[in-house]
Design a protein around this motif. Structure first.
Motif, PDB file in Angstrom:
ATOM      1  N   LEU A 110      -9.324 -57.429 -97.687  1.00  0.00           N
ATOM      2  CA  LEU A 110      -9.373 -56.650 -98.924  1.00  0.00           C
ATOM      3  C   LEU A 110      -9.491 -55.164 -98.614  1.00  0.00           C
ATOM      4  N   ASP A 114      -9.583 -53.307-104.208  1.00  0.00           N
ATOM      5  CA  ASP A 114      -9.784 -54.667-104.699  1.00  0.00           C
ATOM      6  C   ASP A 114     -11.199 -54.857-105.235  1.00  0.00           C
ATOM      7  N   TYR A 115     -12.113 -54.003-104.813  1.00  0.00           N
ATOM      8  CA  TYR A 115     -13.500 -54.084-105.264  1.00  0.00           C
ATOM      9  C   TYR A 115     -13.767 -53.218-106.495  1.00  0.00           C
ATOM     10  N   TRP A 143     -12.763 -59.316-107.568  1.00  0.00           N
ATOM     11  CA  TRP A 143     -12.253 -59.588-106.227  1.00  0.00           C
ATOM     12  C   TRP A 143     -12.590 -61.012-105.770  1.00  0.00           C
ATOM     13  N   LEU A 146      -9.909 -63.242-106.922  1.00  0.00           N
ATOM     14  CA  LEU A 146      -8.707 -63.044-106.096  1.00  0.00           C
ATOM     15  C   LEU A 146      -8.837 -63.804-104.777  1.00  0.00           C
TER      16      LEU A 146
END
Ligand SMILES: [Fe+2]
Length: 293
Positions: A110, A114-115, A143, A146
């Motif tokens: 990641l 993404d966070y 995330w 995901l």
């Protein structure tokens, strides 16, 4: 018309044309091909699709379709070096884009995006050094959803993790770190010599910070993959990247290079922040890396 007025109007027109071009270039998705001699002697080639920095948000159907079409390249392995998304509702769109690739061996790490949801940042701040995240001012993105979906689809999460993958009958010793740009890397948790019997030793990181590259290279990585830089995103023709947004030098902001004894590939990525949807002299890209003996 006075000469000074004409000069101002000319500058404004050139700026508007440059901005229009940069918005167009940001959607001009390009496949780059490169070859890296990192396999043991006598082995057949291995085709590695390197994706990075997709920064997907809802409504980017053209980008999603282009990513899915990369399945036609028949890669042996897919590695994604983070920044999949840039919106709280992006996860289903990321999964739609990648769905045609899920039958292939794959692994990912990641990136900071993404966070945390993106924020508008003055682009000039990047000239002063790597951007600083202010988590208290940022909305968290889903995330965990995901990661759950990607791993359920069979891909490996390499965030501060290592594993062995079987790819086209070959053994790949692979390790990765969580994003060093926001100090989530814990290389010590995956450190140690790569497996000497492996056919390919692969290191994966979102941001190519030198401390991570040093660790992976010193442990014997054949190839290190990274993203994050966007290749500079706004480049000067003939000069290249002006910034890398980390501590790697500008000459290695994108493409194949090396770090100590390891090959290094930095992807310029496929996206932009939604607040700066422009690229100049640095088209959005995916890379098909042909690994050869
Ligand atoms: Fe990014």
């Amino acid at each position: 018309m006075r000469r000074s007025t004409a000069a101002v109007l000319g500058t404004l027109a050139a700026g508007a044309a440059g901005l229009a071009y940069a918005r167009w270039e940001a959607q001009h998705y390009t496949l780059r091909r490169a070859t890296a001699a990192v396999l043991p002697a006598g082995q057949p080639d291995l085709r590695l699709l390197h994706l990075s920095d997709m920064h997907l948000v809802p409504g980017q159907s053209k980008k999603q379709a282009w990513i899915g079409s990369l399945r036609d390249l028949r890669p042996d392995l897919v590695i994604v070096t983070g920044d999949f998304m840039s919106h709280v509702d992006a996860v289903p769109h990321v999964l739609d884009a990648l769905d045609p690739l899920f039958d292939l061996p794959g692994a990912f790490v990641l990136g900071s995006n993404d966070y945390y949801a993106p924020m508008a940042i003055n682009p000039a701040r990047y000239l002063a050094g790597p951007s600083q995240l202010e988590p208290s001012r940022r909305e968290m993105l889903p995330w965990g959803d995901l990661v759950d979906a990607l791993t359920t689809s069979g891909w490996l999460d390499l965030s501060n993790a290592r594993a062995t993958m079987k790819v086209d009958g070959r053994e790949v010793d692979v390790r990765g770190v969580d994003d060093p740009h926001i100090s989530r890397d814990r290389y010590a948790e995956v450190a140690g010599p790569f497996e000497p019997e492996a056919d390919l030793c692969l290191g994966v990181t979102h941001a190519p910070y030198l401390r991570v590259l040093d660790g992976m290279a010193d442990d014997g990585a054949d190839l290190i993959l990274a993203g994050h830089t966007h290749g500079g995103q706004l480049c000067l023709p003939g000069v290249g990247a002006l910034v890398t947004n980390c501590d790697i030098d500008r000459k290695r902001a994108k493409g194949l290079s090396s770090h100590r004894e390891s090959a290094l590939h930095v992807s310029a990525g496929l996206g932009t922040s939604p607040y700066a949807p422009v690229r100049f002299a640095c088209p959005p890209e995916a890379t098909l890396l042909t690994l050869t003996p």
